[in-house]
Structure formats: C-alpha cells, structure tokens
Design an enzyme around this catalytic site. Structure first.
Site, PDB file in Angstrom:
ATOM      1  N   SER A   1      31.040  44.850  38.743  1.00 37.43           N
ATOM      2  CA  SER A   1      31.413  44.412  40.341  1.00 37.43           C
ATOM      3  C   SER A   1      29.963  43.863  40.934  1.00 37.43           C
ATOM      4  CB  SER A   1      32.088  45.598  41.028  1.00 37.43           C
ATOM      5  OG  SER A   1      32.942  45.020  41.968  1.00 37.43           O
TER       6      SER A   1
ATOM      7  N   ASP B   1      42.645  42.010  37.477  1.00 37.05           N
ATOM      8  CA  ASP B   1      41.779  42.208  38.541  1.00 37.05           C
ATOM      9  C   ASP B   1      42.329  42.195  39.732  1.00 37.05           C
ATOM     10  OD1 ASP B   1      39.300  42.715  40.270  1.00 37.05           O
ATOM     11  OD2 ASP B   1      38.108  42.667  38.382  1.00 37.05           O
TER      12      ASP B   1
ATOM     13  N   HIS C   1      40.298  46.007  37.708  1.00 35.61           N
ATOM     14  CA  HIS C   1      38.931  46.176  38.163  1.00 35.61           C
ATOM     15  C   HIS C   1      38.230  47.462  37.692  1.00 35.61           C
ATOM     16  CE1 HIS C   1      35.664  44.797  40.593  1.00 35.61           C
ATOM     17  NE2 HIS C   1      35.508  45.550  40.901  1.00 35.61           N
TER      18      HIS C   1
END
Length: 278
Positions: A97, A229, A258
């Site tokens: 991320s 995601d 995610h």
C-alpha cells in the site's frame, strides 16, 4: 528497543531478525499501521533462513511522533537511514500500500543509486498516483480523501474500527467471515501512531505522483494486487504501474482485497518466496 536517528533528528524504530550474513528482506508497511503488519511474512522468511527487517514509519508505531515530515520523500529517506545504519546490501524491498510508494521512491532515489537493492515487490501499492487529476483522469476524486481526513479528525478510534471491519480486508463482501482478531490488531497498530502523522499521510499516499520513480527502477520488480481491492483499485494502480516499470511482472488475484497479505498469507508468502529465491 533498536532505533536509528535520521538526519533531521527523528528516531525510527526497527526490527532486525535473522543471521546477519543472510540475504536481507526489508518490509515497508501501509497506512496507518506499523512493522507488526508484516508478522506473517517475517516469521515465514525467517524460517527460510533470510534476514528480515521492518521499521515503523515516522509518526507510526513506536517511531517518534514528530509533527512534520510526513511525505513520501521523508518516508524514503527514513527507510534509507535504516538500510545504511544496518549496512544492508543485495536486499529485497517489499512494500504494501503506502509502503509500496515508499519502496518505489526509496529504490529510485537511494537504493539503486547506492547499489544496495537486488529486487523490489509492490503489493496492493499506491503508485503511480491515486488522486484524480487532469493527467490522471481514472483516479479517485479528492473528495474521497477529504472524507478520510474528516473521519479521522472527527473520531479516529471509530474510523480505525470501520476501515478493517469493512473494505480493507473485504469483510463487507457477501459471505465474508470477519476475523475479529485481525480487526483488533489493525486498530491496535493504528492507534499506536500519531493522529497528525496519519492525517498528513493521507495526502502523501494519495497525491504523490510516482510516475518518474517507477520509470527509474531497473531491478526486477514483482507487482501483486487483488482484483477486489476496495482501497487501492487495481485499474488505477497496478495496471498502470506495470506499464511504467522496465523490468516487472504483474500477478493479480481474483476476489482478493487490499489486506490480502494477512488474510491470504499462505498464498502470498509462496508467491513472494518464489520471486525472492528465483
């Protein structure tokens, strides 16, 4: 606890496990978490004989809660301070991320120029650019990130319950079974950090254009992304990044969200090992 002090006086906490002569793997965590988010990967690679390192980003986890410097440039420089302090070479850098953005900038600005990086992995990563602009029409509207900021400022503790309970791990999908321990651990990591760092970090992960970082990376790079995601949509990130990277491969995962590194750790760890060892 082990800390390194950066050039601008910030104490950065890090973990360093395993034989000092083994190949190092450096893990870079996502917003608003800490090095603890890599537990499943660090234990896995440690058991395989690797040296594993992870640090808490400034203002996150156990690192100093400074009020400023919450930018991708500072994140990358802080990561470089840890790497240089430990004199890591031939390292594989893996970022999730926001940590993927940190890896991209670190490798482009520090790691490759210093000859310290062997490979890179971007997992559910934010590059090249999350926010919608004239040059990035497929991005998310700025109002989405303004909403994040408002939710954090109004009631950070509740916001940090809502994110992992819902979209982060895909627990809001029909038939999904939420793991309460995973949710609590996300909340625990988030609440360890600084509200100011988390607030400023939203701008860092959403508005930093990393197009040139991706173009500059020459080492072999693996891009991993879940096709479901809800935090960093795959079409606005991984599918664009793979076009900018010179030496990369994209692997996507149908139905994964995610937080797949945690809830699908067995699958992701096998993918990471194959790339690291290959």
């Amino acid at each position: 606890m082990p800390f390194v002090t950066t050039s601008d006086g910030v104490d950065i906490f890090y973990k360093d496990w395993g034989p000092k002569d083994a190949q190092p793997i450096v893990f870079h965590h996502g917003w608003p978490l800490s090095a603890d988010d890599w537990d499943a990967q660090m234990l896995f690679f440690l058991a395989k004989g690797y040296r594993v390192i992870a640090h808490d980003r400034r203002g996150h986890g156990r690192s100093a809660q400074v009020w400023d410097g919450h930018t991708m440039d500072h994140y990358a420089a802080d990561a470089s301070a840890v790497v240089q302090h430990l004199d890591l070479r031939n390292a594989v850098h893996i970022g999730h991320s926001t940590g993927g953005g940190e890896v991209a900038r670190y490798v482009a600005k520090f790691g490759e120029p210093q000859g310290r990086v062997a490979k890179a992995v971007l997992v559910s990563a934010v590059p090249p650019l999350m926010v919608k602009t004239a040059a990035n029409p497929g991005g998310l509207p700025i109002e989405v990130f303004d909403g994040f900021r408002k939710a954090l400022a109004d009631n950070r503790a509740q916001f940090f319950v809502d994110v992992p309970t819902g979209p982060f791990y895909g627990y809001n999908r029909p038939g999904a079974k939420a793991d309460q321990g995973v949710i609590w651990n996300w909340w625990r990591q988030g609440m360890m950090g600084s509200a100011k760092a988390h607030y400023d970090g939203i701008k860092a992960f959403s508005e930093t254009d990393q197009t040139e970082d991706l173009k500059a990376i020459g080492v072999r790079t693996l891009v991993l992304h879940g096709e479901d995601d809800q935090i960093v949509p795959i079409d606005d990130s991984a599918r664009l990044s793979i076009k900018l990277l010179r030496n990369a491969r994209l692997k996507t995962f149908p139905g994964y969200g995610h937080g797949m590194l945690t809830v699908n750790a067995d699958v992701l760890n096998a993918e990471l090992l194959a790339f690291v060892a290959g």
